[in-house]
Design an enzyme around this catalytic site. Structure first.
Site, short mmCIF file in Angstrom:
data_model
loop_
_atom_site.label_atom_id
_atom_site.label_comp_id
_atom_site.label_asym_id
_atom_site.label_seq_id
_atom_site.Cartn_x
_atom_site.Cartn_y
_atom_site.Cartn_z
N GLY A 36 35.80 14.16 18.32
CA GLY A 36 36.36 15.48 18.10
C GLY A 36 35.56 16.63 18.69
O GLY A 36 35.94 17.78 18.54
N MET A 42 34.76 17.16 21.96
CA MET A 42 35.27 17.63 23.26
C MET A 42 36.79 17.65 23.20
O MET A 42 37.38 17.34 22.19
CB MET A 42 34.75 16.73 24.37
CG MET A 42 33.25 16.87 24.56
SD MET A 42 32.63 15.86 25.90
CE MET A 42 32.93 14.23 25.30
N SER A 49 -7.94 4.08 9.78
CA SER A 49 -6.57 4.47 9.47
C SER A 49 -6.31 5.78 10.19
O SER A 49 -7.02 6.77 10.00
CB SER A 49 -6.41 4.65 7.96
OG SER A 49 -5.10 5.06 7.67
N THR A 52 -2.42 10.74 11.34
CA THR A 52 -1.79 11.35 12.52
C THR A 52 -1.35 12.79 12.29
O THR A 52 -1.03 13.49 13.24
CB THR A 52 -0.59 10.51 13.00
OG1 THR A 52 0.19 10.14 11.87
CG2 THR A 52 -1.08 9.28 13.72
N ASN A 53 -1.33 13.26 11.03
CA ASN A 53 -1.02 14.68 10.83
C ASN A 53 -2.15 15.53 11.41
O ASN A 53 -1.92 16.40 12.23
CB ASN A 53 -0.86 15.02 9.35
CG ASN A 53 0.25 14.22 8.70
OD1 ASN A 53 1.12 13.71 9.40
ND2 ASN A 53 0.21 14.11 7.39
N ASP A 54 -3.37 15.23 10.96
CA ASP A 54 -4.50 15.99 11.47
C ASP A 54 -4.78 15.66 12.93
O ASP A 54 -5.15 16.53 13.71
CB ASP A 54 -5.76 15.71 10.63
CG ASP A 54 -5.88 16.71 9.49
OD1 ASP A 54 -5.69 17.92 9.76
OD2 ASP A 54 -6.16 16.30 8.35
P1 ADP Z 1 39.09 12.18 20.76
O1 ADP Z 1 38.06 11.71 21.70
O2 ADP Z 1 38.83 13.52 20.21
O3 ADP Z 1 39.44 11.14 19.75
P2 ADP Z 1 41.39 11.34 22.24
O4 ADP Z 1 41.27 11.37 23.72
O5 ADP Z 1 41.22 10.02 21.61
O6 ADP Z 1 40.41 12.41 21.63
O7 ADP Z 1 42.81 11.92 21.92
C1 ADP Z 1 43.18 12.26 20.61
C2 ADP Z 1 44.48 11.61 20.27
O8 ADP Z 1 45.50 11.93 21.20
C3 ADP Z 1 44.46 10.11 20.30
O9 ADP Z 1 43.99 9.62 19.09
C4 ADP Z 1 45.91 9.75 20.48
O10 ADP Z 1 46.56 9.73 19.24
C5 ADP Z 1 46.43 10.89 21.30
N1 ADP Z 1 46.58 10.47 22.69
C6 ADP Z 1 45.68 10.57 23.68
N2 ADP Z 1 46.18 10.03 24.82
C7 ADP Z 1 47.39 9.59 24.51
C8 ADP Z 1 48.41 8.91 25.26
N3 ADP Z 1 48.25 8.59 26.54
N4 ADP Z 1 49.56 8.62 24.64
C9 ADP Z 1 49.72 8.94 23.34
N5 ADP Z 1 48.83 9.56 22.58
C10 ADP Z 1 47.67 9.88 23.16
MG MG Z 2 -6.31 14.58 7.21
#
Ligand code: ADP
Ligand code: MG
Ligand code: MG
Length: 864
Positions: free
Chosen positions: A87, A89, A751, A754-756
């Site tokens: 989630g 990117m 011994s 490693t802190n000091d």
């Molecule tokens: P993330 O890396 O955030 O999980 P994804 O690339 O997996 O993102 O995409 C998120 C969602 O989009 C996937 O879980 C899927 O449900 C949907 N998705 C991505 N590509 C396709 C596709 N080619 N066909 C159908 N659904 C897709």
């Molecule tokens: Mg000491």
């Protein structure tokens, strides 16, 4: 080929070769991402050409053309780096739709509603990701449309509603960005690919990599893939599943799905998804195919899989597979089960659990008695186990701020989003009203090991007025009120509930037994009291590597005697005061020797400078003056006498014993008399007396001679056989450089403090460096905070020198480490490689060190 194709791309390709039904597509490599950034965020012409070639191949394969107005091919553009960053990117779906192809899609599928739903999703995603508009810009329009029609769900929207939404979305884009929504399908695709590359460096992705210490990656790959549709009607759907339960590790298929839904609907917490077991009732054939496919993939990768699937009109497609993130409990259970099922070897099982993750298992759970009595006000999903007690806050930034102010907080949200990452990291627990077990909150919390209750439909959260209302009871909770969460069963309690220590038997015990078989390093604990020693033994500690004696001078009557000693004007006065301390010290050591029967107990002589035992506040000084019958004036003079500009490098450690030998005489006497007493009880004792802050051989030999004389004389007088060891800490860099001579002078063990050693070796004050070290780590000057993870290059080199010199004189010299680093897995591995005998760490880190020590051996064998 994860490094090049990203995890998602590599696995999609791998599953395709396994014959699993994956929508066709191609991957633009991470190297292109690297180039993209180096080339001023532009793709090379050659890459563009290749993308067009591959697209043409895909079109041929699918028998459709991207964005064709009669029968369009639609694609998704998906991110995916070598390490999974769920989630963090961006991904864009339904690319290829425009004002014309939407009609073609409607006609071809005979489902007009679907076509327009897909189009409005595309505009929303492109608006958000490519044009960098606010999610809320579109969400507000959608909410308004639903409200004005009295709809509850997105699925209630009709075709006409959706057409209207498309118009409104486009108008919003025009208003905010002054451009028309791009109609050219290829342009849509290229813009999206660039946006995915850009998302590699968005704030949340950067923070995620920082928090999870993901380094050395060159970028994200981009996957371009033909779309399949889960939103084609009630025989279509989309879901997320795990081949085993990611919370408990139970070997049971587990997942959530929504019919007539697309992509992120399941994880975004928009509708609360169904348990995948419902699918078995709804469509047993598809269910079976799904389970079989997932099992095939799990066997192939030999680990629990987290998979995404889509059902398009009764046909199953797999869209993603990766090794599933899991709680510590699940990691342990899955590792043990996979070994028992014969899928992996024991050694591999040992490697499957991240030692740091064990922390979660060793920490608190709700005390069952208090839990039974507590007022449960709501129940949600058990999204991430553990217990959390804290004050309610409603925003991630408050969670961050309050925590910084030293408060424990429970973060309450409708649902979390990736922007909340800092606050989620700070909070003791997270409670969300919406979302399932695979919602953002749940996945991120499990990764962080933070307790989380998600999808708690019993409460309504008013983020604006900062209140939580429990629906049936009407109880209102305000900001700052206490709540307790149980992430293991999803319950929410009013106020504070007592917590208790966890159970460490079962699978945990099995894994630890394997670790103990494998490891060569011994694991000791740093413990100053019999209680800590007992806790640590329970966690598997094999002796005490560091007993700090200073705390023994603070309690009750002792501090008085200690102050009397400090204030005394001559040796006789000091001796008199020390005589009062002797019985206390002796009793303390008796307790420790008993608790660690059979194991070595290393006791360090008094270490801190004396002024730490004197008061600083006016009132306390006045009181002490009465108590000791010394004038305030005199007292203040003494205090100012003892004042040091740099106490860290001042009159402390063996320097105290050199100038006031009566102190170490008393301590040696107490130690050896205690050992004699316990030995006489018939118990095995192994006292080890350790001299701190040694820098020169003379310091060591002067003190060692004196201590040895006392010990030998006491043992002879007792008429028993008792072995004890004398040794030194290596914490002043000079000591490392003359280590050979210190062994020649008779030291039987080293011994590493490693802190000091880090403070003095790197010239960093632990109390002051915090402020800039963060920046240092951010700039890569130190890879990690050197007070948390041993600086192997520098401080490690001092250790290597000491080891080489020390063992050069006595090959059997016993060597350990007792700094904070002793329980840090990478440092433990270093200690194994450098041939230390043991590491010593705080009681709760003992299991972590045991596992890390075993992993060090397994990895070494793998390399061989
Ligand atoms: P993330 O890396 O955030 O999980 P994804 O690339 O997996 O993102 O995409 C998120 C969602 O989009 C996937 O879980 C899927 O449900 C949907 N998705 C991505 N590509 C396709 C596709 N080619 N066909 C159908 N659904 C897709
Ligand atoms: Mg000491
Ligand atoms: Mg995904």
């Amino acid at each position: 080929m994860k490094e090049i194709l990203g995890g998602k791309g590599a696995n999609l390709a791998e599953m395709t070769s396994l014959g699993i039904k994956v929508p066709p597509g191609f991957t633009i490599t991470t190297e292109v991402c690297d180039y993209y950034y180096k080339n001023g965020k532009n793709l090379a012409d050659e890459v563009k050409t290749q993308i067009n070639e591959k697209l043409a191949e895909l079109e041929t394969k699918m028998g459709k053309k991207l964005g064709d107005s009669a029968d369009p091919l639609l694609v998704s553009v998906r991110s995916g780096a070598a390490s999974s960053m769920p989630g963090m990117m961006d991904t864009i779906l339904n690319l290829g739709l425009n004002d014309e192809s939407v009609k073609g899609l409607a006609q071809k599928t005979g489902n007009e509603r679907f076509a327009w739903d897909s189009y409005r999703r595309l505009i929303q995603m492109m608006g958000n990701v490519v044009l960098e508009m606010e999610h809320a810009d579109f969400e507000r329009i959608l909410e308004h449309a639903k409200e004005s029609k009295g709809y509850k769900y997105d699925t209630d929207l009709t075709t006409d509603d959706l057409k209207e939404l498309v118009n409104q979305y486009k108008a919003k884009i025009k208003e905010k960005k002054g451009i028309d929504f791009p109609q050219d399908p290829k342009e849509q695709m290229m813009l999206s690919a660039n946006a995915v590359f850009n998302s590699w460096n968005n704030y949340r992705a950067i923070r995620y990599r920082e928090i999870n210490h993901i380094v050395g990656l060159i970028g994200t790959a981009v996957n371009i893939q033909a779309m399949v549709f889960g939103n084609l009607g009630d025989d279509s759907g989309t879901g997320v599943c795990f081949t085993r339960n990611p919370s408990t590790g139970e070997a049971k298929f587990y997942g959530e799905y929504l019919m007539n839904a697309q992509g992120e609907d399941v994880v975004a917490g928009i509708r609360t998804p169904l348990n995948v077991l419902e699918l078995e009732k709804q469509n047993p054939e598809i269910y079976k195919e799904l389970v079989d496919t997932c099992n095939t993939v799990e066997k192939h990768y030999r680990d629990m899989q987290d998979m995404e699937f889509t059902i398009q009109q009764g046909k199953l497609y797999i869209l993603q597979a990766r090794n599933g993130k899991r709680t510590a409990a699940a990691a342990v259970k899955i590792a043990v089960d996979l070994v028992n099922e014969g899928l992996i070897a024991k050694d591999e099982g040992i490697l499957r659990v991240d030692p740091n993750q064990l922390n979660q298992l060793l920490h608190k759970q709700l005390d069952p008695v208090s839990k039974a009595e507590a007022q449960q006000i709501a129940k949600g999903l058990p999204a991430s186990p553990g217990a959390a007690v804290g004050q309610v806050v409603f925003t991630a930034s408050e969670a961050f701020q309050w925590t910084a102010d030293g408060k424990a907080v429970v973060l309450v949200r409708l649902e979390t989003s990736p922007e909340d990452i800092d606050g989620m990291h700070s909070a003791k627990g997270i409670l969300t009203a919406r979302g399932g077990m695979t919602s953002h909150a749940a996945v991120v919390a499990r990764g962080m090991g933070t307790c989380c209750v998600a999808g708690c439909a019993d409460i309504s959260v008013d983020e604006v007025n900062k209140t939580v209302t429990v629906k049936d009871s009407g109880i209102v909770i305000k900001e700052g009120d206490y709540l307790t969460l149980d992430g293991s069963d999803g319950s929410v309690y009013l106020g504070k509930v007592a917590t208790k220590d966890p159970d460490i038997g079962g699978d945990f015990g099995i894994l630890m037994a394997w670790a103990d078989e494998a490891r060569k390093l011994r694991v000791r604990t740093n413990a100053d009291t019999p209680h800590d020693a007992a806790v640590a033994r329970n966690f598997g500690a094999e002796g005490i590597g560091l007993c700090r004696t200073e705390h023994m001078f603070f309690e009750g009557e002792r501090i008085k005697a200690m102050r009397e000693m400090i204030l005394a004007s001559d040796v006789e006065g000091r001796k008199k005061a020390l005589a009062k301390l002797l019985p206390y010290q002796k009793d303390d050591f008796i307790g420790l020797f008993r608790a660690m029967e059979g194991f070595g107990v290393t006791i360090r002589l008094l270490d801190p400078p004396l002024h730490e035992f004197l008061p600083t506040e006016e009132e306390d000084i006045a009181e002490l003056s009465k108590e000791m019958n010394v004038s305030v004036q005199q007292l203040k003079e003494k205090i100012s006498d003892l004042h040091e500009f740099n106490p860290m490098l001042g009159h402390r450690g063996c320097r105290l014993a050199i100038t006031y030998p009566e102190i170490s005489d008393m301590q040696a006497t107490a130690i050896i008399e205690a050992a004699i007493a316990v030995a006489k009880e018939g118990k095995e004792v192994h006292p080890e007396i350790m001299i701190p802050i040694v820098a020169t051989v003379k310091e060591y030999s002067i003190l060692a001679t004196r201590i040895k004389e006392i010990c030998d004389q006491k043992i002879a007088a007792a008429g028993i056989v008792l072995e004890y060891k004398l040794g030194t800490m290596i914490e002043v860099p000079r000591a490392a450089l003359v280590a050979d001579k210190i062994v020649e002078a008779g030291a039987q063990f080293f011994s590493f403090g490693t802190n000091d050693l880090t403070q003095m070796g790197a010239g960093l004050s632990r109390d002051d460096a915090g402020k800039f070290l963060k920046e240092y780590v951010a700039q890569g000057i130190y890879e990690y905070d050197p007070f948390q993870v041993l600086d192997q290059e520098g401080i490690g080199e001092l250790m290597r020198i000491a080891i080489k010199k020390g063992r050069g004189v006595n090959p059997d010299l016993k060597i350990g480490i007792c700094g904070e680093h002793g329980g840090e897995p990478m440092t433990v591995e270093f200690c194994h490689r450098e041939g230390l005998n043991y590491v010593s760490c705080s009681p709760f880190r003992v299991p972590i060190a045991r596992l890390a020590a075993a992993q060090a051996v397994v990895r070494e064998n793998l390399k061989k």
